[in-house]
Scaffold this motif. Structure first.
Motif, PDB file in Angstrom:
ATOM      1  N   THR A 152     -13.579  32.227  20.649  1.00  0.00           N
ATOM      2  CA  THR A 152     -13.483  31.955  19.220  1.00  0.00           C
ATOM      3  C   THR A 152     -12.472  32.894  18.560  1.00  0.00           C
ATOM      4  O   THR A 152     -11.854  32.538  17.569  1.00  0.00           O
ATOM      5  CB  THR A 152     -14.853  32.086  18.529  1.00  0.00           C
ATOM      6  N   MET A 204      -9.243  31.251  18.855  1.00  0.00           N
ATOM      7  CA  MET A 204      -9.211  30.135  17.905  1.00  0.00           C
ATOM      8  C   MET A 204      -8.813  30.640  16.522  1.00  0.00           C
ATOM      9  O   MET A 204      -8.048  29.996  15.809  1.00  0.00           O
ATOM     10  CB  MET A 204     -10.598  29.480  17.807  1.00  0.00           C
ATOM     11  N   THR A 263     -15.240  30.329  12.329  1.00  0.00           N
ATOM     12  CA  THR A 263     -15.332  29.991  13.753  1.00  0.00           C
ATOM     13  C   THR A 263     -15.839  31.182  14.559  1.00  0.00           C
ATOM     14  O   THR A 263     -16.721  31.036  15.411  1.00  0.00           O
ATOM     15  CB  THR A 263     -13.953  29.542  14.275  1.00  0.00           C
ATOM     16  N   GLY A 309     -19.264  31.538  16.730  1.00  0.00           N
ATOM     17  CA  GLY A 309     -19.285  31.989  18.123  1.00  0.00           C
ATOM     18  C   GLY A 309     -20.221  33.162  18.329  1.00  0.00           C
ATOM     19  O   GLY A 309     -20.931  33.240  19.341  1.00  0.00           O
ATOM     20  N   THR A 358     -14.919  23.861  17.519  1.00  0.00           N
ATOM     21  CA  THR A 358     -15.635  24.923  18.227  1.00  0.00           C
ATOM     22  C   THR A 358     -17.074  24.512  18.510  1.00  0.00           C
ATOM     23  O   THR A 358     -17.557  24.625  19.636  1.00  0.00           O
ATOM     24  CB  THR A 358     -15.626  26.210  17.393  1.00  0.00           C
TER      25      THR A 358
END
Lengths: 122, 153
Positions: free
Chosen positions: A83, A86, A98, A102, B36
């Motif tokens: 993450t 990301m 995000t 995570g 995600t």
């Protein structure tokens, strides 16, 4: 598995989730300090991975199966770095959100790891 | 610490995102969080069902096959969101609707007839084992996919 280490990973993961969640709330992307936080949590996960593998080779069998345990262990190690990357390509509040997501996943995985290993018993 | 190194590339990515073409927008912004979560659920459902189908198929074949089905749906939505574009958006809408039907259907089924399930699935009791995220995810997914269309139109 060392219970203290499992708790440490869980607690730091929750703290990271709150921190990055706060950044998302304030409409900020992840900053250097957040990445240092992610590195600390990830490092703890790697230590946990090494300790667990040493104990597995030492003859301990997790209560609910070694394969299941290893799957969760690898998932826990991958969570925050994945993450984190990301959030590098998503420089908005959603990148922070995000990472927060995570970290929450990591905290849940720690609870499951504790359970699969055979909570409390070393 | 190596954390300072990616900063320049990060700043570059921020500039790129402002001129990003519509085809890739599905997985950007709030979409990134969705990607995600769908990715996490793909891995969770897939590894869980593969493990259970191999190790203990006889115990609850129906439950494990349903978990495998949900893994396929999650995987396809993740792929569509990453790929982007109008076609992928429509396919993702169909899959999110399917996912919502699956969660509500199997959730109700487990409530009405628990005896049919010797072991739980990903979608049992509306995804209670997974903090009810499975029931929230398709709803947010559909909302995002709807908004993504009005943004590109």
């Amino acid at each position: 598995m060392i219970d203290a280490l499992t708790i440490a990973v869980g607690v730091t993961a929750c703290a990271l989730a709150a921190w990055c969640g706060f950044a998302a709330y304030r409409n900020e992307p992840t900053k250097d300090w957040h990445f240092i936080g992610m590195a600390v949590v990830s490092l703890l996960c790697v230590v946990q991975l090494i300790v667990a593998i040493v104990q597995l080779t030492g003859g301990h069998t997790p209560d609910k199966g070694t394969a299941l345990f290893l799957a969760y262990l690898l998932g826990a190690v991958a969570c925050v770095p994945a993450t984190g990357f990301m959030s590098l390509s998503e420089r908005t509040r959603w990148g922070s959100a995000t990472v927060a997501a995570g970290s929450v996943v990591l905290a849940v995985l720690e609870v499951r790891l504790f359970d699969i290993w055979g909570g409390g018993s070393v | 610490m190596s954390e300072t190194a990616p900063k320049t590339t990060a700043a570059g990515a921020a500039q790129e995102s402002t001129v990003r073409d519509p085809a890739t927008r599905l997985g950007a912004g709030p979409g990134r969080l969705l990607v995600t979560l769908y990715g996490v659920f793909t891995v969770a459902a897939a590894s869980r069902s593969i493990y259970q189908l191999i190790a203990q198929y006889d115990r609850a074949p129906l439950a494990y096959l349903l978990s495998a089905g949900s893994a396929l749906v999650y995987g396809f939505i993740t792929f569509s969101l990453v790929r982007g574009g109008e076609g992928a958006r429509r396919a993702a809408i169909v899959c999110c609707a399917l996912e919502l039907l699956g969660v509500v259907g199997i959730g109700t089924w487990t409530l009405v007839d628990p005896a049919a399930f010797a072991d739980s699935t990903v979608w049992s009791y509306y995804g209670m084992d997974y903090l009810f995220i499975p029931v929230a995810l398709p709803i947010t997914g559909l909302m995002w996919l709807r908004r993504a269309r009005t943004a590109t139109a």
